[in-house]
Design a protein around this motif. Structure first.
Motif, PDB file in Angstrom:
ATOM      1  N   UNK A  11      -4.580   9.488  -1.732  1.00 39.98           N
ATOM      2  CA  UNK A  11      -4.774   8.687  -2.668  1.00 39.98           C
ATOM      3  C   UNK A  11      -3.827   7.431  -2.705  1.00 39.98           C
ATOM      4  N   UNK A  12      -2.974   7.146  -1.621  1.00 44.07           N
ATOM      5  CA  UNK A  12      -1.762   6.266  -1.639  1.00 44.07           C
ATOM      6  C   UNK A  12      -2.160   5.222  -0.573  1.00 44.07           C
ATOM      7  N   UNK A  13      -1.682   3.845  -0.696  1.00 46.27           N
ATOM      8  CA  UNK A  13      -1.824   2.961   0.439  1.00 46.27           C
ATOM      9  C   UNK A  13      -0.307   2.053   0.257  1.00 46.27           C
ATOM     10  N   UNK A  14       0.081   1.425   1.231  1.00 42.46           N
ATOM     11  CA  UNK A  14       1.217   0.518   1.078  1.00 42.46           C
ATOM     12  C   UNK A  14       1.205  -0.292  -0.240  1.00 42.46           C
ATOM     13  N   UNK A  15       2.232  -0.372  -0.710  1.00 44.78           N
ATOM     14  CA  UNK A  15       3.579   0.047  -0.477  1.00 44.78           C
ATOM     15  C   UNK A  15       3.838   1.427  -0.764  1.00 44.78           C
ATOM     16  N   UNK A  16       3.027   2.447  -1.128  1.00 44.77           N
ATOM     17  CA  UNK A  16       3.314   3.586  -1.575  1.00 44.77           C
ATOM     18  C   UNK A  16       3.127   4.937  -0.752  1.00 44.77           C
ATOM     19  N   UNK A  17       2.567   4.357   0.606  1.00 49.01           N
ATOM     20  CA  UNK A  17       2.305   5.426   1.631  1.00 49.01           C
ATOM     21  C   UNK A  17       3.632   5.642   2.231  1.00 49.01           C
ATOM     22  N   UNK A  18       3.878   7.135   2.234  1.00 50.80           N
ATOM     23  CA  UNK A  18       5.283   7.425   3.182  1.00 50.80           C
ATOM     24  C   UNK A  18       4.690   8.306   4.189  1.00 50.80           C
ATOM     25  N   UNK A  39      12.812  -3.406   4.919  1.00 50.94           N
ATOM     26  CA  UNK A  39      12.203  -4.386   4.359  1.00 50.94           C
ATOM     27  C   UNK A  39      11.626  -3.720   2.585  1.00 50.94           C
ATOM     28  N   UNK A  40      11.517  -2.437   2.611  1.00 53.22           N
ATOM     29  CA  UNK A  40      10.889  -1.901   1.454  1.00 53.22           C
ATOM     30  C   UNK A  40      11.759  -2.413   0.175  1.00 53.22           C
ATOM     31  N   UNK A  41      10.860  -2.659  -0.746  1.00 50.92           N
ATOM     32  CA  UNK A  41      11.518  -3.283  -1.936  1.00 50.92           C
ATOM     33  C   UNK A  41      12.424  -2.577  -2.410  1.00 50.92           C
ATOM     34  N   UNK A  42      12.640  -1.263  -2.706  1.00 50.78           N
ATOM     35  CA  UNK A  42      13.799  -0.435  -3.475  1.00 50.78           C
ATOM     36  C   UNK A  42      14.869  -0.590  -2.865  1.00 50.78           C
TER      37      UNK A  42
END
Length: 145
Positions: A11-18, A39-42
């Motif tokens: 149940x995840x997609x970019x930007x929260x798929x790791x 480039x990941x925002x965090x």
């Protein structure tokens, strides 16, 4: 179900798929990997000028591969409805930093899977094979999310 179709059920997609890959799954363990792109925002604000992957993101990566993907694999054929594994508890030790552009491998070993609950010993290693974090994660089956 093969291990290549598991990620599509998360149940995840970019930007929260790791999860970049799953290389093995069986009834006792799962192995997968992810590369933390610079480039990941965090990374913009986590340790100015010396970015480090936040522990909560390392925990999430271990949970997505070692709990959610593993749970989907273990549930194959058992559930008729849309299901996933929701994280319920963590006990994680952070041993080494993970920097931008590092690839990690997550290895989870099942402690138990019964009554809709999955508990795993999860280990994360960097590309050099050094342990960066490890712990015990638990989750439970959630239907129709």
């Amino acid at each position: 179900m093969n291990i290549h179709s598991i990620v599509a059920q998360l149940p995840y997609r970019d930007p929260f798929l790791f999860v970049d890959e799953l290389v093995h799954a069986d009834e006792e363990h799962i192995i997968g990997g992810y590369t933390f792109d610079e480039s990941l925002d965090f990374y913009k604000g986590h340790f100015l000028d010396k970015p480090v992957t936040p522990g909560v993101i390392l925990t999430e990566t271990m949970a997505q591969i070692g709990l959610a993907c593993f749970g989907i694999y273990l549930m194959q054929g058992e559930c008729k409805k849309l299901t996933t594994i929701a994280l319920t508890s963590t006990d994680v030790q952070f041993l080494k930093p993970v920097y931008p552009n590092e690839k990690v491998t997550v290895i989870a070993h099942k402690i138990y899977f019964r009554f809709g609950k999955l508990k795993c010993a999860v280990l994360m290693k960097n590309a050099a094979g050094i342990e960066v974090c490890k712990g015990i994660l638990a989750g439970m089956v959630i239907e129709d999310i």
